[in-house]
Design a protein around this motif. Structure first.
Motif, PDB file in Angstrom:
ATOM      1  N   ASN A 147       0.765  -1.088  -0.005  1.00  0.00           N
ATOM      2  CA  ASN A 147      -0.071  -0.083  -0.163  1.00  0.00           C
ATOM      3  C   ASN A 147       0.785   1.459  -0.114  1.00  0.00           C
ATOM      4  OD1 ASN A 147      -2.200   1.888   0.120  1.00  0.00           O
ATOM      5  ND2 ASN A 147      -2.877   1.052   2.088  1.00  0.00           N
ATOM      6  N   ALA A 148       1.011   1.967  -1.158  1.00  0.00           N
ATOM      7  CA  ALA A 148       1.923   3.056  -1.309  1.00  0.00           C
ATOM      8  C   ALA A 148       1.277   4.315  -0.829  1.00  0.00           C
ATOM      9  CB  ALA A 148       2.361   3.100  -2.584  1.00  0.00           C
ATOM     10  N   GLY A 149       2.076   5.137  -0.279  1.00  0.00           N
ATOM     11  CA  GLY A 149       1.354   6.302   0.548  1.00  0.00           C
ATOM     12  C   GLY A 149       1.921   7.640  -0.166  1.00  0.00           C
ATOM     13  N   ALA A 150       3.034   7.523  -0.727  1.00  0.00           N
ATOM     14  CA  ALA A 150       3.780   8.856  -1.227  1.00  0.00           C
ATOM     15  C   ALA A 150       4.628   8.407  -2.202  1.00  0.00           C
ATOM     16  CB  ALA A 150       4.432   9.494  -0.185  1.00  0.00           C
ATOM     17  N   CYS A 151       5.008   9.481  -3.201  1.00  0.00           N
ATOM     18  CA  CYS A 151       5.999   9.229  -4.100  1.00  0.00           C
ATOM     19  C   CYS A 151       6.545  10.617  -4.682  1.00  0.00           C
ATOM     20  CB  CYS A 151       5.212   8.207  -5.281  1.00  0.00           C
ATOM     21  SG  CYS A 151       3.624   8.812  -6.077  1.00  0.00           S
ATOM     22  N   ALA A 152       7.251  10.463  -5.396  1.00  0.00           N
ATOM     23  CA  ALA A 152       8.150  11.418  -6.093  1.00  0.00           C
ATOM     24  C   ALA A 152       8.859  11.260  -7.293  1.00  0.00           C
ATOM     25  CB  ALA A 152       8.829  12.362  -5.309  1.00  0.00           C
ATOM     26  N   TRP A 153       8.834  11.678  -8.487  1.00  0.00           N
ATOM     27  CA  TRP A 153       9.307  11.470  -9.579  1.00  0.00           C
ATOM     28  C   TRP A 153      10.678  12.347 -10.097  1.00  0.00           C
ATOM     29  CZ3 TRP A 153       8.871   7.656 -13.572  1.00  0.00           C
ATOM     30  CH2 TRP A 153       7.661   6.878 -13.353  1.00  0.00           C
ATOM     31  N   SER A 154      11.812  11.832 -10.428  1.00  0.00           N
ATOM     32  CA  SER A 154      12.835  12.350 -11.082  1.00  0.00           C
ATOM     33  C   SER A 154      12.823  12.134 -12.510  1.00  0.00           C
ATOM     34  CB  SER A 154      14.211  11.837 -10.408  1.00  0.00           C
ATOM     35  OG  SER A 154      14.435  10.457 -11.000  1.00  0.00           O
ATOM     36  N   THR A 156      11.120  13.181  -1.930  1.00  0.00           N
ATOM     37  CA  THR A 156      11.120  14.272  -2.824  1.00  0.00           C
ATOM     38  C   THR A 156      11.954  13.939  -4.074  1.00  0.00           C
ATOM     39  OG1 THR A 156      11.137  16.495  -3.273  1.00  0.00           O
ATOM     40  CG2 THR A 156      13.131  15.504  -1.695  1.00  0.00           C
ATOM     41  N   ALA A 157      11.939  14.521  -5.193  1.00  0.00           N
ATOM     42  CA  ALA A 157      12.699  14.256  -6.358  1.00  0.00           C
ATOM     43  C   ALA A 157      12.869  15.385  -7.254  1.00  0.00           C
ATOM     44  CB  ALA A 157      11.980  13.161  -7.141  1.00  0.00           C
ATOM     45  N   VAL A 193      16.590  11.683  -6.503  1.00  0.00           N
ATOM     46  CA  VAL A 193      15.603  11.380  -5.463  1.00  0.00           C
ATOM     47  C   VAL A 193      16.400  11.398  -4.329  1.00  0.00           C
ATOM     48  CG1 VAL A 193      14.107  10.000  -7.054  1.00  0.00           C
ATOM     49  CG2 VAL A 193      15.711   8.932  -5.356  1.00  0.00           C
ATOM     50  N   ALA A 194      15.428  12.001  -3.074  1.00  0.00           N
ATOM     51  CA  ALA A 194      16.076  11.916  -1.965  1.00  0.00           C
ATOM     52  C   ALA A 194      14.827  11.815  -1.025  1.00  0.00           C
ATOM     53  CB  ALA A 194      16.304  13.439  -1.679  1.00  0.00           C
ATOM     54  N   PHE A 195      15.345  11.594   0.462  1.00  0.00           N
ATOM     55  CA  PHE A 195      14.254  11.260   1.557  1.00  0.00           C
ATOM     56  C   PHE A 195      14.772  12.049   2.686  1.00  0.00           C
ATOM     57  CE2 PHE A 195      17.111   7.747   1.228  1.00  0.00           C
ATOM     58  CZ  PHE A 195      17.596   7.451   2.461  1.00  0.00           C
ATOM     59  N   VAL A 196      13.879  12.210   3.680  1.00  0.00           N
ATOM     60  CA  VAL A 196      14.487  12.507   4.977  1.00  0.00           C
ATOM     61  C   VAL A 196      14.022  11.509   5.952  1.00  0.00           C
ATOM     62  CG1 VAL A 196      13.877  14.646   6.807  1.00  0.00           C
ATOM     63  CG2 VAL A 196      14.247  15.041   4.105  1.00  0.00           C
ATOM     64  N   ALA A 197      14.759  11.282   6.693  1.00  0.00           N
ATOM     65  CA  ALA A 197      14.609  10.169   7.418  1.00  0.00           C
ATOM     66  C   ALA A 197      15.522  10.430   8.930  1.00  0.00           C
ATOM     67  CB  ALA A 197      15.106   8.709   7.179  1.00  0.00           C
ATOM     68  N   PHE A 240      18.709  14.621   5.616  1.00  0.00           N
ATOM     69  CA  PHE A 240      18.408  14.330   4.298  1.00  0.00           C
ATOM     70  C   PHE A 240      19.357  13.638   3.727  1.00  0.00           C
ATOM     71  CE2 PHE A 240      19.401  16.087   0.049  1.00  0.00           C
ATOM     72  CZ  PHE A 240      18.006  16.189  -0.585  1.00  0.00           C
ATOM     73  N   VAL A 241      18.788  12.705   2.926  1.00  0.00           N
ATOM     74  CA  VAL A 241      19.828  11.830   1.932  1.00  0.00           C
ATOM     75  C   VAL A 241      19.351  11.921   0.500  1.00  0.00           C
ATOM     76  CG1 VAL A 241      20.501   9.643   1.600  1.00  0.00           C
ATOM     77  CG2 VAL A 241      20.013  10.262   3.638  1.00  0.00           C
ATOM     78  N   GLU A 242      20.317  12.208  -0.322  1.00  0.00           N
ATOM     79  CA  GLU A 242      20.013  12.381  -1.922  1.00  0.00           C
ATOM     80  C   GLU A 242      20.487  11.165  -2.386  1.00  0.00           C
ATOM     81  OE1 GLU A 242      19.892  16.241  -4.097  1.00  0.00           O
ATOM     82  OE2 GLU A 242      21.853  15.915  -3.590  1.00  0.00           O
ATOM     83  N   LEU A 243      19.887  10.592  -3.498  1.00  0.00           N
ATOM     84  CA  LEU A 243      20.523   9.391  -4.341  1.00  0.00           C
ATOM     85  C   LEU A 243      20.469   9.712  -5.771  1.00  0.00           C
ATOM     86  CD1 LEU A 243      18.085   6.531  -2.572  1.00  0.00           C
ATOM     87  CD2 LEU A 243      20.525   7.195  -2.162  1.00  0.00           C
ATOM     88  N   ALA A 244      21.396   9.209  -6.313  1.00  0.00           N
ATOM     89  CA  ALA A 244      21.429   9.336  -7.791  1.00  0.00           C
ATOM     90  C   ALA A 244      21.415   7.731  -8.199  1.00  0.00           C
ATOM     91  CB  ALA A 244      22.742  10.107  -8.373  1.00  0.00           C
ATOM     92  N   GLY A 245      20.527   7.131  -8.785  1.00  0.00           N
ATOM     93  CA  GLY A 245      20.321   5.918  -9.026  1.00  0.00           C
ATOM     94  C   GLY A 245      20.107   5.423  -7.610  1.00  0.00           C
ATOM     95  N   ALA A 246      21.018   4.421  -7.301  1.00  0.00           N
ATOM     96  CA  ALA A 246      21.157   3.909  -6.170  1.00  0.00           C
ATOM     97  C   ALA A 246      22.135   4.226  -5.055  1.00  0.00           C
ATOM     98  CB  ALA A 246      21.167   2.466  -6.129  1.00  0.00           C
ATOM     99  N   LYS A 247      22.970   5.133  -5.518  1.00  0.00           N
ATOM    100  CA  LYS A 247      24.157   5.760  -5.046  1.00  0.00           C
ATOM    101  C   LYS A 247      24.038   7.145  -4.355  1.00  0.00           C
ATOM    102  CE  LYS A 247      28.573   7.469  -6.003  1.00  0.00           C
ATOM    103  NZ  LYS A 247      29.475   7.799  -7.009  1.00  0.00           N
TER     104      LYS A 247
END
Length: 143
Positions: free
Chosen positions: A34-41, A83-84, A91-95, A99-106
């Motif tokens: 059950n997905a609750g949030a998403c963001a596109w790059s 966010t993206a 793409v990125a997330f806050v946990a 704040f952590v930013e990813l380019a691909g899986a890196k």
């Protein structure tokens, strides 16, 4: 749903998240229930499933490319915001206040003491700290 920057794909939220293309094709693309949030790059979508575990909140994240392949996954305890940057593959997330930013899986950038974050249409990053103050940071890869 979340719409891809070029308007050709949407990720449908809710039960059994799926990619919907402009021709009406629908593909289940993740193990999330059950997905609750998403963001596109420009390259893909980060999607979050919110739930409970061990007496608290739990967030499961998946990074999915435009073809539907899973690139990265992680589970966090607590609520995670996503966010993206629509103009790049970032793409990125806050946990947990970071704040952590990813380019691909890196991972390409982390910023401590962040409660929320969003990208501007120009790719700049706006972060909000625990004190409620906003800061503008350059786009990923910029000085």
């Amino acid at each position: 749903s979340c719409l891809a920057p070029d308007g050709r794909l949407a990720l449908l939220l809710g039960q059994r998240p799926a990619l919907l293309d402009r021709d009406g094709g629908l593909r289940t693309v993740t193990d999330l229930v059950n997905a609750g949030a998403c963001a596109w790059s420009a390259a893909g979508v980060i999607v979050a499933e919110y739930g409970t575990a061990q007496g608290g909140g739990r967030t499961r994240l998946r990074l999915i490319d435009r073809g539907g392949a899973e690139l990265w996954r992680h589970t966090f305890y607590g609520e995670v915001g996503v966010t993206a940057d629509a103009g790049s593959a970032t793409v990125a997330f806050v946990a947990g206040g970071e704040f952590v930013e990813l380019a691909g899986a890196k991972p390409v950038r982390t910023v401590p003491s962040v409660q929320a974050a969003r990208y501007t249409p120009g790719g700049e990053l706006v972060v909000v700290g625990p004190d409620g103050a906003a800061r503008w940071l350059p786009a990923a890869g910029q000085p």
